[in-house]
Every structure is written in structure tokens, then in C-alpha cells.
Design a protein around this motif. Structure first.
Motif, mmCIF file in Angstrom:
data_model
loop_
_atom_site.group_PDB
_atom_site.id
_atom_site.type_symbol
_atom_site.label_atom_id
_atom_site.label_comp_id
_atom_site.label_asym_id
_atom_site.label_seq_id
_atom_site.Cartn_x
_atom_site.Cartn_y
_atom_site.Cartn_z
ATOM 1 N N GLU A 182 -20.909 -34.295 -6.715
ATOM 2 C CA GLU A 182 -22.104 -34.630 -7.055
ATOM 3 C C GLU A 182 -22.790 -35.387 -6.156
ATOM 4 O O GLU A 182 -24.096 -35.065 -6.100
ATOM 5 C CB GLU A 182 -21.843 -35.191 -8.321
ATOM 6 N N ILE A 183 -22.292 -36.262 -5.433
ATOM 7 C CA ILE A 183 -23.036 -37.098 -4.498
ATOM 8 C C ILE A 183 -23.497 -36.243 -3.352
ATOM 9 O O ILE A 183 -24.667 -36.234 -2.829
ATOM 10 C CB ILE A 183 -22.227 -38.539 -4.025
ATOM 11 N N LEU A 184 -22.499 -35.455 -2.873
ATOM 12 C CA LEU A 184 -22.782 -34.769 -1.513
ATOM 13 C C LEU A 184 -24.125 -33.799 -1.920
ATOM 14 O O LEU A 184 -24.576 -33.331 -0.927
ATOM 15 C CB LEU A 184 -21.574 -34.013 -1.190
ATOM 16 N N LYS A 185 -24.036 -33.121 -3.079
ATOM 17 C CA LYS A 185 -24.825 -32.146 -3.603
ATOM 18 C C LYS A 185 -26.370 -33.018 -3.565
ATOM 19 O O LYS A 185 -27.191 -32.210 -3.340
ATOM 20 C CB LYS A 185 -24.583 -31.603 -4.825
ATOM 21 N N LYS A 187 -26.965 -35.238 -1.811
ATOM 22 C CA LYS A 187 -27.410 -35.615 -0.308
ATOM 23 C C LYS A 187 -28.015 -34.243 0.119
ATOM 24 O O LYS A 187 -28.897 -34.288 1.290
ATOM 25 C CB LYS A 187 -26.063 -36.065 0.439
ATOM 26 N N SER A 188 -27.637 -33.092 -0.316
ATOM 27 C CA SER A 188 -28.057 -31.989 0.432
ATOM 28 C C SER A 188 -29.090 -31.187 -0.141
ATOM 29 O O SER A 188 -29.203 -29.947 -0.089
ATOM 30 C CB SER A 188 -26.788 -30.781 0.380
ATOM 31 N N THR A 189 -30.171 -31.809 -0.968
ATOM 32 C CA THR A 189 -31.094 -31.171 -1.460
ATOM 33 C C THR A 189 -32.488 -31.175 -0.539
ATOM 34 O O THR A 189 -33.737 -31.220 -0.895
ATOM 35 C CB THR A 189 -31.655 -31.859 -2.607
ATOM 36 N N VAL A 190 -31.902 -30.879 0.908
ATOM 37 C CA VAL A 190 -33.283 -31.312 1.971
ATOM 38 C C VAL A 190 -34.058 -29.912 1.773
ATOM 39 O O VAL A 190 -35.221 -30.156 2.536
ATOM 40 C CB VAL A 190 -32.680 -31.399 3.292
ATOM 41 N N GLY A 191 -33.634 -28.989 1.177
ATOM 42 C CA GLY A 191 -34.440 -27.686 1.301
ATOM 43 C C GLY A 191 -35.884 -27.977 0.833
ATOM 44 O O GLY A 191 -36.730 -27.109 1.163
ATOM 45 N N LYS A 192 -35.751 -28.596 -0.137
ATOM 46 C CA LYS A 192 -36.981 -29.095 -1.027
ATOM 47 C C LYS A 192 -37.947 -29.923 -0.141
ATOM 48 O O LYS A 192 -39.033 -30.241 -0.601
ATOM 49 C CB LYS A 192 -36.662 -29.700 -2.312
ATOM 50 N N VAL A 220 -25.641 -31.364 5.016
ATOM 51 C CA VAL A 220 -25.933 -30.181 3.908
ATOM 52 C C VAL A 220 -24.650 -29.422 3.800
ATOM 53 O O VAL A 220 -23.546 -29.605 4.297
ATOM 54 C CB VAL A 220 -26.771 -29.247 4.595
ATOM 55 N N ILE A 221 -24.485 -28.880 2.443
ATOM 56 C CA ILE A 221 -23.396 -28.163 2.026
ATOM 57 C C ILE A 221 -23.693 -26.807 2.394
ATOM 58 O O ILE A 221 -23.099 -25.900 2.889
ATOM 59 C CB ILE A 221 -23.314 -28.454 0.471
ATOM 60 N N ASP A 222 -25.034 -26.436 2.091
ATOM 61 C CA ASP A 222 -25.515 -24.898 2.566
ATOM 62 C C ASP A 222 -26.668 -25.012 3.616
ATOM 63 O O ASP A 222 -27.746 -25.603 3.459
ATOM 64 C CB ASP A 222 -26.083 -24.396 1.305
ATOM 65 N N VAL A 223 -26.069 -24.823 4.909
ATOM 66 C CA VAL A 223 -26.919 -25.014 5.910
ATOM 67 C C VAL A 223 -28.284 -23.830 5.982
ATOM 68 O O VAL A 223 -29.112 -24.261 6.686
ATOM 69 C CB VAL A 223 -26.177 -24.653 7.427
ATOM 70 N N SER A 224 -28.008 -22.804 5.065
ATOM 71 C CA SER A 224 -29.109 -22.059 5.344
ATOM 72 C C SER A 224 -30.401 -22.604 4.456
ATOM 73 O O SER A 224 -31.581 -22.078 4.915
ATOM 74 C CB SER A 224 -28.849 -20.770 4.270
ATOM 75 N N MET A 256 -19.186 -28.544 4.898
ATOM 76 C CA MET A 256 -18.224 -27.436 4.765
ATOM 77 C C MET A 256 -17.630 -27.002 6.078
ATOM 78 O O MET A 256 -15.996 -26.959 6.013
ATOM 79 C CB MET A 256 -18.716 -26.079 3.967
ATOM 80 N N LYS A 257 -18.152 -26.885 7.069
ATOM 81 C CA LYS A 257 -17.501 -26.442 8.491
ATOM 82 C C LYS A 257 -17.185 -27.586 9.232
ATOM 83 O O LYS A 257 -16.448 -27.543 10.088
ATOM 84 C CB LYS A 257 -18.829 -25.580 9.300
ATOM 85 N N GLU A 258 -17.456 -28.886 8.826
ATOM 86 C CA GLU A 258 -16.826 -30.277 9.432
ATOM 87 C C GLU A 258 -17.276 -30.210 11.052
ATOM 88 O O GLU A 258 -16.576 -30.196 11.889
ATOM 89 C CB GLU A 258 -15.492 -30.325 9.155
ATOM 90 N N GLY A 259 -18.677 -29.882 11.005
ATOM 91 C CA GLY A 259 -19.199 -30.231 12.315
ATOM 92 C C GLY A 259 -20.824 -30.328 12.366
ATOM 93 O O GLY A 259 -21.464 -30.228 11.118
ATOM 94 N N SER A 260 -21.624 -30.170 13.444
ATOM 95 C CA SER A 260 -22.959 -30.717 13.573
ATOM 96 C C SER A 260 -23.797 -29.813 14.470
ATOM 97 O O SER A 260 -23.196 -29.773 15.504
ATOM 98 C CB SER A 260 -23.217 -32.048 13.837
#
Length: 307
Positions: A182-185, A187-192, A220-224, A256-260
């Protein structure tokens, strides 16, 4: 009046550590910038008001949390009275007088504060050994999860995991992994967010041997959701070079890929030599690199100190 304040571009660890430590010290929690989406979610999740936005250090006694770099703190820090630092980063400040200084190489500042609580040591730092309420335990837990990226970051220690379990019990959270997602999701709302908001959300300035360097990061969880914004991000970062930066890096960390993927503008040679890589264009993916503190800052600082 005593204020407990985190760094500029505050993240969940800096905000939650300021709130919880202030509770034990009967102090005022402060922040030096706007909340990011994750921190906003965490505070709403536990029904806690955001800390006061503090614009000056003048006339205040101050404890810094989650940083000790002057470049990340009040612009007029010298006009206040610095009385303490609680942190988990490298030492980045010198003081003219002795202060309280507690730092530990763990996953988050909230881990340090949690350990002080569980060991009954709040009186050691001038606080009170009050009971830790469930909502405040939830803040500490959220910050540990955020900074360790649900215990995936190389900064994670056994102490982080151990204290997270204790905090989860107090906060009445039965499924730690589900709560962590829940926390990571959040965190990952940057698309907006706009490109400016993304860049400024978690960017820190460093002084490496007299050279000004900025290192930003978003997880991000979803890099797209950030992929279409990359070119504009690079242009914005190049514009920031005008503010006397030698180098600017921005990490797009794929949970998810554990990299940057690292966006690089400015002194590319410094980056290439520090990380022993060859850039093609303005970006490169570094597998396993998730921690700015432990995997990005040290090689850069080493490079600048020897060049």
C-alpha cells in the motif's frame, strides 16, 4: 521553542521522524517543503496532521532529523540554535559547539527513533518515556518501509526488520507485506504529477569538494507511468545546471526490477568514472542500484575528493 525538522523536499522518513520525535520531546514538528503523495497518504492513513511549514531557523532551537547536510537544511540554519541531529546518513556538518548527535547505519531515521523508544532511552535525549500510540507506531513503520523499499534496499538491516515487526503489532497491522505494498503504491503515483513535481519531490543537494551536485530519486512499481516524461525531465534537469551545478543525477528506481535508470546531465565524465560505466546519451540502467545514500553518494564523493 524547540523544533524538530527534516530536510528540504521532505520524504516520509523525514516527516514521520519529526512528528514522532516531537511527541517524545514535547517539541514542534516542522517541514521544509510540501508533502509528496506517499507521505500525504501515510498521514491521512493514520489521521495525523502534517507538520508546520517552517521558513526560517531564526529564534528557534532546532533538532535536525534525517539529514546533516547544510545544503539540505534551512537556508539560514546559522541564525537558529542547532541542539541535536538524529540521522542515518553520513556526517555532513561541523558545529562550533557540542550537540546531541545520534546516527546509525540502518534503513531509516525512524529505525533509530524506534530503537530509542524500545530501549527506554528517550530520557537520554531529553525526552519522556511516553507510551507509543498505534498511530505513531504506524508512522514509524511506514517510514521504515518507505526508506528500505519494503526491505529490498541494500540499506536494510536486521534491526529494521525486527523493529518493523514490533511496530506492526502496536499499529494493529496484521499483514506487513500487504501494508508495505500500500505504501509503495502510494509512492508510485508519479504518473499524475508534473515533471517539475517529480524532479523536486525527492532531490537532495550535496557539496562534494566544492562542487555542487544534485541527486534526485523517484521509486515506481510500474515504470511505464514515467517513461513518456523522461525527455522532458532531462530538459528540465539541463535547465537546472544554470544554478551552478556540476552534475545532476535523477534515479528512476524500478521496485519490481530492483534497479534504477539514472538520468545524467552536466559532468558526465565524473559519473562515468565514478561508476565505471559508459553513457550513451543521458541515461543508463544500473541493475541492483536502489539506494542513493549507500550506492550513489559514496562513489561520487570518492571521485570528487580525488579529482
Amino acid at each position: 521553542m524547540l523544533y524538530v525538522v527534516g530536510h528540504k523536499n521532505p520524504d516520509t522518513d523525514s516527516v514521520c521522524s519529526a512528528i514522532v520525535l516531537s511527541y517524545f520531546l514535547d517539541a514542534v514538528p516542522g517541514r521544509l517543503g510540501d508533502l509528496n503523495p506517499e507521505t500525504d497518504y501515510v498521514l491521512r492513513r493514520f489521521g495525523i496532521m502534517p507538520p508546520e511549514l517552517v521558513k526560517t531557523a531564526e529564534g528557534k532551537e532546532i533538532i535536525l532529523v534525517d539529514h546533516s547536510e547544510k545544503t539540505q537544511s534551512f537556508d539560514d540554519l546559522d541564525k537558529g540554535k542547532l541542539v541535536g541531529i538524529i540521522d542515518h546518513h553520513k556526517i555532513g556538518i561541523t558545529t562550533s559547539e557540542p550537540i546531541l548527535y545520534i546516527s546509525k547505519p540502518v534503513g531509516s531515521t525512524c529505525t533509530v527513533i524506534s530503537e530509542l523508544y524500545f530501549k527506554g532511552m528517550m530520557d537520554f535525549i531529553g525526552g519522556k518515556n511516553k507510551e507509543l500510540k498505534p498511530d505513531l507506531a504506524g508512522l514509524l513503520l511506514s517510514a521504515i518501509i518507505s526508506d528500505t523499499i519494503l526491505f529490498k534496499s541494500v540499506t536494510t538491516t536486521e534491526l529494521d526488520r525486527e523493529l518493523a515487526k514490533k511496530l506492526a503489532e502496536i499499529a494493529n497491522i496484521s499483514d506487513l507485506n500487504q501494508f508495505g505494498m500500500e505504501i509503495l503504491k502510494a509512492k508510485s503515483t508519479v504518473g499524475k504529477l508534473s515533471v517539475d513535481e517529480i524532479i523536486n519531490m525527492d532531490s537532495k543537494n550535496f557539496d562534494f569538494n566544492g562542487k555542487k551536485v544534485m541527486i534526485g530519486q523517484v521509486e515506481v512499481i510500474d515504470v511505464s507511468e514515467i517513461e513518456p516524461k523522461k525527455e522532458e525531465m532531462i530538459k528540465k534537469l539541463e535547465e537546472k545546471l544554470k544554478d551552478s551545478y556540476d552534475l545532476i543525477l535523477f534515479l528512476i528506481t524500478d521496485i519490481m526490477k530492483e534497479g534504477s535508470e539514472i538520468l545524467v546531465v552536466g559532468n558526465k565524465e565524473a559519473f562515468e568514472k565514478a561508476f565505471n560505466v559508459k553513457l550513451e546519451g543521458n541515461s543508463i540502467f544500473l541493475n541492483g542500484v536502489m539506494s542513493r545514500k549507500k550506492q550513489v553518494v559514496p562513489p561520487l564523493e570518492k571521485y570528487y575528493n580525488t579529482h
